[in-house]
Design an enzyme around this catalytic site. Structure first.
Site, PDB file in Angstrom:
ATOM      1  N   THR A 123     -77.406  -0.804  -6.019  1.00 30.15           N
ATOM      2  CA  THR A 123     -76.491  -1.828  -6.333  1.00 30.15           C
ATOM      3  C   THR A 123     -77.137  -2.894  -7.128  1.00 30.15           C
ATOM      4  O   THR A 123     -78.276  -3.060  -7.035  1.00 30.15           O
ATOM      5  CB  THR A 123     -75.702  -2.451  -4.957  1.00 30.15           C
ATOM      6  OG1 THR A 123     -75.359  -3.699  -5.302  1.00 30.15           O
ATOM      7  CG2 THR A 123     -77.147  -2.427  -3.812  1.00 30.15           C
ATOM      8  N   ASP A 124     -76.354  -3.649  -7.899  1.00 31.73           N
ATOM      9  CA  ASP A 124     -76.878  -4.846  -8.767  1.00 31.73           C
ATOM     10  C   ASP A 124     -77.501  -5.957  -7.637  1.00 31.73           C
ATOM     11  O   ASP A 124     -78.124  -6.648  -8.061  1.00 31.73           O
ATOM     12  CB  ASP A 124     -75.809  -5.324  -9.549  1.00 31.73           C
ATOM     13  CG  ASP A 124     -74.479  -5.962  -8.859  1.00 31.73           C
ATOM     14  OD1 ASP A 124     -74.358  -5.667  -7.691  1.00 31.73           O
ATOM     15  OD2 ASP A 124     -73.678  -6.384  -9.531  1.00 31.73           O
ATOM     16  N   GLU A 125     -77.087  -5.733  -6.257  1.00 27.85           N
ATOM     17  CA  GLU A 125     -77.481  -6.729  -5.344  1.00 27.85           C
ATOM     18  C   GLU A 125     -78.795  -6.769  -5.075  1.00 27.85           C
ATOM     19  O   GLU A 125     -79.484  -7.782  -4.556  1.00 27.85           O
ATOM     20  CB  GLU A 125     -76.519  -6.739  -4.112  1.00 27.85           C
ATOM     21  CG  GLU A 125     -75.229  -6.838  -4.461  1.00 27.85           C
ATOM     22  CD  GLU A 125     -74.314  -6.862  -3.341  1.00 27.85           C
ATOM     23  OE1 GLU A 125     -74.524  -7.547  -2.286  1.00 27.85           O
ATOM     24  OE2 GLU A 125     -72.827  -6.719  -3.284  1.00 27.85           O
ATOM     25  N   TYR A 147     -77.917  -6.418   3.703  1.00 27.77           N
ATOM     26  CA  TYR A 147     -77.408  -5.205   2.860  1.00 27.77           C
ATOM     27  C   TYR A 147     -78.202  -4.853   1.791  1.00 27.77           C
ATOM     28  O   TYR A 147     -78.936  -3.635   1.357  1.00 27.77           O
ATOM     29  CB  TYR A 147     -76.184  -5.682   2.616  1.00 27.77           C
ATOM     30  CG  TYR A 147     -75.595  -4.469   1.478  1.00 27.77           C
ATOM     31  CD1 TYR A 147     -75.386  -3.082   1.750  1.00 27.77           C
ATOM     32  CD2 TYR A 147     -75.281  -5.266   0.345  1.00 27.77           C
ATOM     33  CE1 TYR A 147     -75.011  -2.212   0.642  1.00 27.77           C
ATOM     34  CE2 TYR A 147     -74.775  -3.921  -0.830  1.00 27.77           C
ATOM     35  CZ  TYR A 147     -74.735  -2.677  -0.554  1.00 27.77           C
ATOM     36  OH  TYR A 147     -74.492  -1.771  -1.517  1.00 27.77           O
ATOM     37  N   LYS A 151     -80.667  -1.526   0.754  1.00 22.98           N
ATOM     38  CA  LYS A 151     -80.654  -0.716  -0.314  1.00 22.98           C
ATOM     39  C   LYS A 151     -81.873  -0.793  -1.197  1.00 22.98           C
ATOM     40  O   LYS A 151     -82.229   0.222  -1.943  1.00 22.98           O
ATOM     41  CB  LYS A 151     -79.546  -1.219  -1.380  1.00 22.98           C
ATOM     42  CG  LYS A 151     -78.125  -1.115  -0.665  1.00 22.98           C
ATOM     43  CD  LYS A 151     -77.892   0.411  -0.246  1.00 22.98           C
ATOM     44  CE  LYS A 151     -77.556   1.053  -1.753  1.00 22.98           C
ATOM     45  NZ  LYS A 151     -76.831   2.489  -1.363  1.00 22.98           N
TER      46      LYS A 151
HETATM   47  P1  NAD Z   1     -68.252   2.846   1.683  1.00 25.02           P
HETATM   48  O1  NAD Z   1     -68.506   1.977   2.723  1.00 25.02           O
HETATM   49  O2  NAD Z   1     -66.693   3.021   1.041  1.00 25.02           O
HETATM   50  O3  NAD Z   1     -68.429   4.458   2.010  1.00 25.02           O
HETATM   51  C1  NAD Z   1     -69.827   4.833   2.496  1.00 25.02           C
HETATM   52  C2  NAD Z   1     -69.648   6.134   3.022  1.00 25.02           C
HETATM   53  O4  NAD Z   1     -70.611   6.739   3.633  1.00 25.02           O
HETATM   54  C3  NAD Z   1     -68.480   6.328   4.180  1.00 25.02           C
HETATM   55  O5  NAD Z   1     -67.699   7.526   3.736  1.00 25.02           O
HETATM   56  C4  NAD Z   1     -69.308   6.730   5.347  1.00 25.02           C
HETATM   57  O6  NAD Z   1     -68.579   7.321   6.209  1.00 25.02           O
HETATM   58  C5  NAD Z   1     -70.455   7.362   4.856  1.00 25.02           C
HETATM   59  N1  NAD Z   1     -71.605   7.109   5.816  1.00 25.02           N
HETATM   60  C6  NAD Z   1     -72.071   5.952   6.445  1.00 25.02           C
HETATM   61  N2  NAD Z   1     -73.296   5.977   7.040  1.00 25.02           N
HETATM   62  C7  NAD Z   1     -73.531   7.565   7.154  1.00 25.02           C
HETATM   63  C8  NAD Z   1     -74.377   8.147   7.720  1.00 25.02           C
HETATM   64  N3  NAD Z   1     -75.302   7.707   8.356  1.00 25.02           N
HETATM   65  N4  NAD Z   1     -74.190   9.575   7.274  1.00 25.02           N
HETATM   66  C9  NAD Z   1     -73.192  10.129   6.454  1.00 25.02           C
HETATM   67  N5  NAD Z   1     -72.432   9.487   5.892  1.00 25.02           N
HETATM   68  C10 NAD Z   1     -72.453   7.772   6.219  1.00 25.02           C
HETATM   69  O7  NAD Z   1     -69.063   2.500   0.459  1.00 25.02           O
HETATM   70  P2  NAD Z   1     -68.720   2.643  -0.925  1.00 25.02           P
HETATM   71  O8  NAD Z   1     -68.237   1.150  -1.468  1.00 25.02           O
HETATM   72  O9  NAD Z   1     -68.009   3.734  -1.586  1.00 25.02           O
HETATM   73  O10 NAD Z   1     -70.391   2.537  -1.871  1.00 25.02           O
HETATM   74  C11 NAD Z   1     -70.749   3.779  -1.682  1.00 25.02           C
HETATM   75  C12 NAD Z   1     -72.382   3.465  -2.290  1.00 25.02           C
HETATM   76  O11 NAD Z   1     -72.376   2.835  -3.529  1.00 25.02           O
HETATM   77  C13 NAD Z   1     -73.348   3.005  -1.367  1.00 25.02           C
HETATM   78  O12 NAD Z   1     -74.443   3.216  -1.394  1.00 25.02           O
HETATM   79  C14 NAD Z   1     -73.149   1.198  -1.860  1.00 25.02           C
HETATM   80  O13 NAD Z   1     -74.553   0.614  -1.251  1.00 25.02           O
HETATM   81  C15 NAD Z   1     -73.084   1.549  -3.265  1.00 25.02           C
HETATM   82  N6  NAD Z   1     -72.411   0.708  -3.776  1.00 25.02           N
HETATM   83  C16 NAD Z   1     -71.358  -0.268  -3.716  1.00 25.02           C
HETATM   84  C17 NAD Z   1     -70.681  -0.920  -4.292  1.00 25.02           C
HETATM   85  C18 NAD Z   1     -69.260  -1.486  -4.232  1.00 25.02           C
HETATM   86  O14 NAD Z   1     -68.923  -2.538  -4.773  1.00 25.02           O
HETATM   87  N7  NAD Z   1     -68.441  -1.017  -3.222  1.00 25.02           N
HETATM   88  C19 NAD Z   1     -71.181  -1.543  -5.648  1.00 25.02           C
HETATM   89  C20 NAD Z   1     -72.704  -0.984  -6.010  1.00 25.02           C
HETATM   90  C21 NAD Z   1     -73.151  -0.016  -5.162  1.00 25.02           C
HETATM   91  P1  TYD Z   2     -67.597  -8.771  -1.239  1.00 28.41           P
HETATM   92  O1  TYD Z   2     -66.419  -7.987  -1.800  1.00 28.41           O
HETATM   93  O2  TYD Z   2     -67.895  -8.711  -0.121  1.00 28.41           O
HETATM   94  O3  TYD Z   2     -68.699  -8.045  -2.307  1.00 28.41           O
HETATM   95  P2  TYD Z   2     -70.440  -8.426  -2.068  1.00 28.41           P
HETATM   96  O4  TYD Z   2     -70.745  -9.491  -1.217  1.00 28.41           O
HETATM   97  O5  TYD Z   2     -70.927  -7.071  -1.975  1.00 28.41           O
HETATM   98  O6  TYD Z   2     -70.443  -8.923  -3.688  1.00 28.41           O
HETATM   99  O7  TYD Z   2     -67.629 -10.260  -1.829  1.00 28.41           O
HETATM  100  C1  TYD Z   2     -67.387 -10.753  -3.268  1.00 28.41           C
HETATM  101  C2  TYD Z   2     -67.324 -12.064  -3.525  1.00 28.41           C
HETATM  102  O8  TYD Z   2     -66.225 -12.516  -2.927  1.00 28.41           O
HETATM  103  C3  TYD Z   2     -68.494 -12.830  -3.204  1.00 28.41           C
HETATM  104  O9  TYD Z   2     -68.665 -13.869  -3.701  1.00 28.41           O
HETATM  105  C4  TYD Z   2     -67.925 -12.994  -1.489  1.00 28.41           C
HETATM  106  C5  TYD Z   2     -66.506 -13.524  -1.868  1.00 28.41           C
HETATM  107  N1  TYD Z   2     -65.493 -13.385  -0.736  1.00 28.41           N
HETATM  108  C6  TYD Z   2     -64.799 -14.245  -0.307  1.00 28.41           C
HETATM  109  O10 TYD Z   2     -64.624 -15.479  -0.858  1.00 28.41           O
HETATM  110  N2  TYD Z   2     -63.946 -13.833   0.832  1.00 28.41           N
HETATM  111  C7  TYD Z   2     -64.031 -12.861   1.543  1.00 28.41           C
HETATM  112  O11 TYD Z   2     -63.196 -12.350   2.505  1.00 28.41           O
HETATM  113  C8  TYD Z   2     -64.711 -11.691   1.073  1.00 28.41           C
HETATM  114  C9  TYD Z   2     -64.856 -10.417   1.683  1.00 28.41           C
HETATM  115  C10 TYD Z   2     -65.819 -11.896   0.059  1.00 28.41           C
END
Ligand code: NAD
Ligand code: TYD
Length: 340
Positions: A123-125, A147, A151
């Protein structure tokens, strides 16, 4: 290729699986997923029963299961993670367990299997708060939440396996992602589903923190590009290139649903809230990838998807969802001592 896809029943993982089944018909895909609160087998409904797709219900921390599955795979694409910053602030332990330890278990199984590529979805985070400019892959990792620290910990283990065992690893660092099938806790699906139900949209602090929102189809295509054309040992940023504040997300969602501005509610700010992330994506673009979905149209399509797919999300907003919600969201007026 035979792909093992941990976390393939989650939001981004399931889009990657749906794309792989559609675009690479000779590949086989094994999804390994624990089906946590965020995992959902319905995310794979569009490809259910496909002859090249199979599902294993299990934990990436289960070394025996993982080594069995890795033995038959040409590549591991690891999406599995605890993924919500607010939950990591409340209970970091599960993030360290799944995101760090689980990634180690997968790496070790892949090493013992002795072949194939390992793509870690990061992630970019991990770059931390970026006051100005854009993070390049060469920038230091400075995570600031449990988090993002988990990562980054996973990534460091990936790089250690590269340096120590010469494993063909690739890392992608995607920006905030939105689109269909996203569990309604991240800002965009939460605001959409709350607005549909005329519930307040909880904006953290003054709502000025910005994110670079990337459509899930572009993110999954970026991961596929890095998997197939990336150089082993390299990392690739995946971002769209915009800067959208929390207030602007709320305004756009309310406008798309013709709901009143009075639904916006400022609540206590997130602890250690990163104010800005931004990515330089030239490295992935050099492999031929570029985003195809603009934020305006992508958000409107996403609003339409949630409006049309209530049977998917409504059951998720019950029980444990509201328990966490009540714990997490403290109205600003309560935080400042005013009567709530
Ligand atoms: P999500 O929470 O929707 O999905 C995570 C999946 O992993 C779920 O299906 C969950 O059941 C499974 N999981 C969790 N723990 C597990 C374990 N111990 N064993 C097997 N499966 C397990 O997440 P997402 O948003 O689809 O993100 C997927 C990946 O991308 C993550 O690694 C996250 O860090 C990364 N990511 C997400 C975002 C975003 O904005 N959502 C951005 C950048 C990177
Ligand atoms: P989020 O969707 O939780 O993603 P991340 O924290 O991984 O970037 O949050 C995106 C942005 O939105 C972040 O600046 C926090 C803000 N936010 C709110 O203002 N209210 C909310 O209820 C949530 C979940 C996030």
């Amino acid at each position: 290729m035979r792909l093992l896809v941990p976390g393939g029943a989650g939001f981004i993982g399931s889009e990657f699986v749906r794309q792989t089944v559609a675009n690479h018909p000779v590949d086989t895909v094994v999804v390994l997923d624990k089906l946590t609160y965020a995992g959902n087998l319905h995310n794979l409904d569009p490809v259910a029963g496909h002859p090249n797709l199979s599902f294993v219900h299990g934990d990436i921390c289960d070394a025996e299961l993982v080594s069995h599955l890795a033995a038959g795979a040409d590549a591991v694409v690891n999406f599995a993670a605890e993924s919500h910053v607010d939950r990591s602030l409340e209970a970091p332990g599960q993030f360290i367990q799944t995101d760090v330890y689980g990634t180690y278990v997968l790496l070790e199984a892949a090493r013992r299997a002795g072949h194939g590529r390992f793509l870690q979805v990061s992630t970019d985070e991990v770059y931390g708060d970026v006051a100005e400019g854009a993070s390049a892959e060469t920038d230091p990792l400075r995570p600031r939440s449990p988090y993002s620290a988990s990562k980054a910990g996973a990534e460091l283990m990936v790089w250690a396996y590269r340096a120590s065992y010469d494993m063909p690893v690739v890392v992608t660092r995607g920006s905030n992602t939105y689109g269909p099938y996203q569990y309604p806790e991240k800002i965009i699906p939460l605001f959409i589903t709350n607005a549909i139900d005329d519930l307040p949209l909880p904006i953290y602090g003054d709502g000025s923190a910005v994110r670079d929102y990337l459509h899930v189809s572009d993110h999954a295509r970026g991961i596929d590009t890095a998997l197939r054309f990336g150089t082993p040992g390299e990392d690739y940023n995946i971002g769209h290139g915009g800067e959208t504040s929390g207030i602007e997300v709320a305004d756009r969602v309310l406008a798309a649903l013709s709901k009143p501005a009075s639904l916006k509610e400022h609540v206590s700010d997130r602890l250690g809230h990163d104010h800005r992330y931004a990515l330089d994506t030239l490295k992935l673009r050099a492999l031929g990838w570029q985003p195809q979905v603009g934020f305006g149209g992508g958000l409107e399509d996403t609003v339409s998807w949630y409006r049309d797919n209530e049977p998917w999300w409504r059951p998720l907003k019950s029980g444990e969802f509201w328990d966490f919600y009540r714990r997490n969201y403290k109205p600003l007026r309560a935080a400042t001592g005013q009567v709530s």
